[in-house]
Write an enzyme that holds these catalytic residues in place. Structure first.
Site, PDB file in Angstrom:
ATOM      1  N   LYS A  81      -1.524 -78.399   6.079  1.00 23.48           N
ATOM      2  CA  LYS A  81      -0.287 -79.350   6.130  1.00 23.48           C
ATOM      3  C   LYS A  81       1.201 -78.777   5.948  1.00 23.48           C
ATOM      4  O   LYS A  81       2.061 -78.952   6.638  1.00 23.48           O
ATOM      5  CB  LYS A  81      -0.470 -80.002   4.732  1.00 23.48           C
ATOM      6  CG  LYS A  81       0.634 -81.227   4.405  1.00 23.48           C
ATOM      7  CD  LYS A  81       0.302 -81.622   3.349  1.00 23.48           C
ATOM      8  CE  LYS A  81       1.745 -82.409   2.611  1.00 23.48           C
ATOM      9  NZ  LYS A  81       2.002 -82.335   1.273  1.00 23.48           N
ATOM     10  N   LYS A  96      -3.688 -70.406  10.859  1.00 23.10           N
ATOM     11  CA  LYS A  96      -4.468 -71.195   9.869  1.00 23.10           C
ATOM     12  C   LYS A  96      -3.891 -72.555   9.986  1.00 23.10           C
ATOM     13  O   LYS A  96      -2.797 -72.786  10.148  1.00 23.10           O
ATOM     14  CB  LYS A  96      -4.255 -70.875   8.290  1.00 23.10           C
ATOM     15  CG  LYS A  96      -4.887 -71.637   7.295  1.00 23.10           C
ATOM     16  CD  LYS A  96      -4.802 -71.151   5.825  1.00 23.10           C
ATOM     17  CE  LYS A  96      -5.165 -72.008   4.890  1.00 23.10           C
ATOM     18  NZ  LYS A  96      -4.046 -72.383   4.012  1.00 23.10           N
ATOM     19  N   LYS A 128       4.254 -70.325  -8.196  1.00 28.22           N
ATOM     20  CA  LYS A 128       4.768 -71.490  -8.598  1.00 28.22           C
ATOM     21  C   LYS A 128       6.125 -71.394  -9.266  1.00 28.22           C
ATOM     22  O   LYS A 128       7.436 -72.083  -8.858  1.00 28.22           O
ATOM     23  CB  LYS A 128       4.004 -72.477  -9.360  1.00 28.22           C
ATOM     24  CG  LYS A 128       2.937 -73.266  -8.547  1.00 28.22           C
ATOM     25  CD  LYS A 128       3.641 -74.439  -7.939  1.00 28.22           C
ATOM     26  CE  LYS A 128       2.975 -74.921  -6.698  1.00 28.22           C
ATOM     27  NZ  LYS A 128       1.665 -76.013  -6.864  1.00 28.22           N
TER      28      LYS A 128
END
Ligand code: TRP
Length: 329
Positions: free
Chosen positions: A197, A194, A111
């Site tokens: 989103k 995979k 992150k």
């Protein structure tokens, strides 16, 4: 009965991959366990959503889960932000969580790399909040994917540390429950490994039939096999993988045969595939369309869920405060 706790990310609608992956297992777990399923809306603050989109995301996810079969009669469904005791336990756990261990967490490093302008303390202490979510209900099992194993390891460490520091055997050490063989990975329609989103290759449970048809039609293919019984390239194998979960075995067999004989027509296969996906998603979509209009129902589910979750959480907090030495005069 084991106690199961799982947090649901409040970003993005559910897609086929979520459904055939974790979600179907959540649905099954409801019968044999006491399940606490919550929407991790406080966690979502680490990326600074604006208030409107925060609420909209929470609603989408809540509606999708309810429509897909998370049942408020069986499970305790709530929003993390409705349980102030979670935030309180998080605060206490942070006193025993160290910068070094938090800073080397894989998800934190990732992150911090992705949002270098917003490396906030919430991001750093994501694992302590997650630990609070879990141990507040004395969970035995936490159904999560591989990517959450490190967080669970930290949860156990924080629970153990609390027990050791205060000389009690209070918190349990929960284990990851990751469904072993059963977890089916749904690939993307673009030849990638995979469905996701962020990958932009997903079919959502809320997609209208025409949208599903269009997406399947666009799936990556080629000019067809050149030799009998040749191995399938990944992007073709992916179509078969999806077909194996949504279609009847005879249907899959039929297209396998056509492939092997070099007689496959992708347009036929795609038509069939879209039809079978729609068979799975349309009952869920119909419930989504109903539930999303039903504010009274959503209000009822979340208030009753919060009430039950707070009952469990406040009992824990009373005990924790006493263990820590917070006592009334
Ligand atoms: N971190 C989890 C995820 O990204 C979401 C989550 C938050 C969670 N709190 C939790 C999962 C507690 C299980 C238990 O998917």
């Amino acid at each position: 009965m084991d106690i199961v706790v799982s947090g649901i990310r409040s970003t993005g609608n559910l897609h086929l991959g979520n459904y055939f992956g974790a979600l179907r297992n959540f649905i099954r777990m409801q019968d044999e366990n006491t399940c606490f399923f919550f929407i991790a809306d406080i966690h979502s603050l680490t990326t600074h959503p604006d208030p409107k989109s925060l609420h909209a995301n929470v609603k989408n996810v809540l509606v999708d889960y309810l429509a897909a079969g998370i049942d408020p009669e069986k499970s305790i469904i709530y929003l993390q932000s409705d349980i102030p005791e979670i935030a309180e336990l998080y605060l206490y756990l942070n006193m025993h969580a160290y910068l070094g261990e938090l800073a080397k967490t894989t998800s934190f490093k990732e992150k911090a790399r992705k949002q270098p302008d917003n490396v906030n303390a919430g991001l750093l202490t994501y694992p302590t909040l997650m630990a609070a979510d879990i141990i507040i209900h004395h969970a035995d099992k936490v159904p999560v994917g591989k990517d959450q194993e490190q967080h669970l390891e930290m949860t156990r460490r924080f629970a153990r540390r609390f027990n050791n520091f205060y000389g009690v055997e209070y918190f349990k050490e929960p284990v990851a429950y990751n469904f072993g063989q059963e977890l089916i990975k749904i690939p993307g329609l673009d030849g990638s490994g995979k469905m996701g989103k962020s990958e932009g290759n997903a079919i959502y449970l809320s997609d209208a039939p025409e949208v599903i048809e269009k997406k399947v039609k666009r799936a990556l293919t080629d000019s067809g096999p050149k030799e009998f019984n040749s191995p399938k390239p990944d992007y073709i194998e992916n179509l078969f993988t999806i077909m194996r979960v949504v279609s009847e075995p005879e249907v899959v067999h039929h297209y396998e045969e056509l492939w092997n004989k070099c007689e496959i027509r992708y347009s036929d296969m795609k038509k069939q595939l879209a039809e079978d996906i729609i068979k799975v998603t349309s009952p869920i979509r119909e419930r989504i369309l109903e539930i999303e209009k039903d504010d009274a129902y959503l209000h009822k589910v979340t208030t009753e869920g919060a009430e039950k979750a707070r009952e469990s959480a406040s009992k824990t907090l009373n005990e924790v405060r006493e263990i820590m030495g917070f006592k009334p005069f």
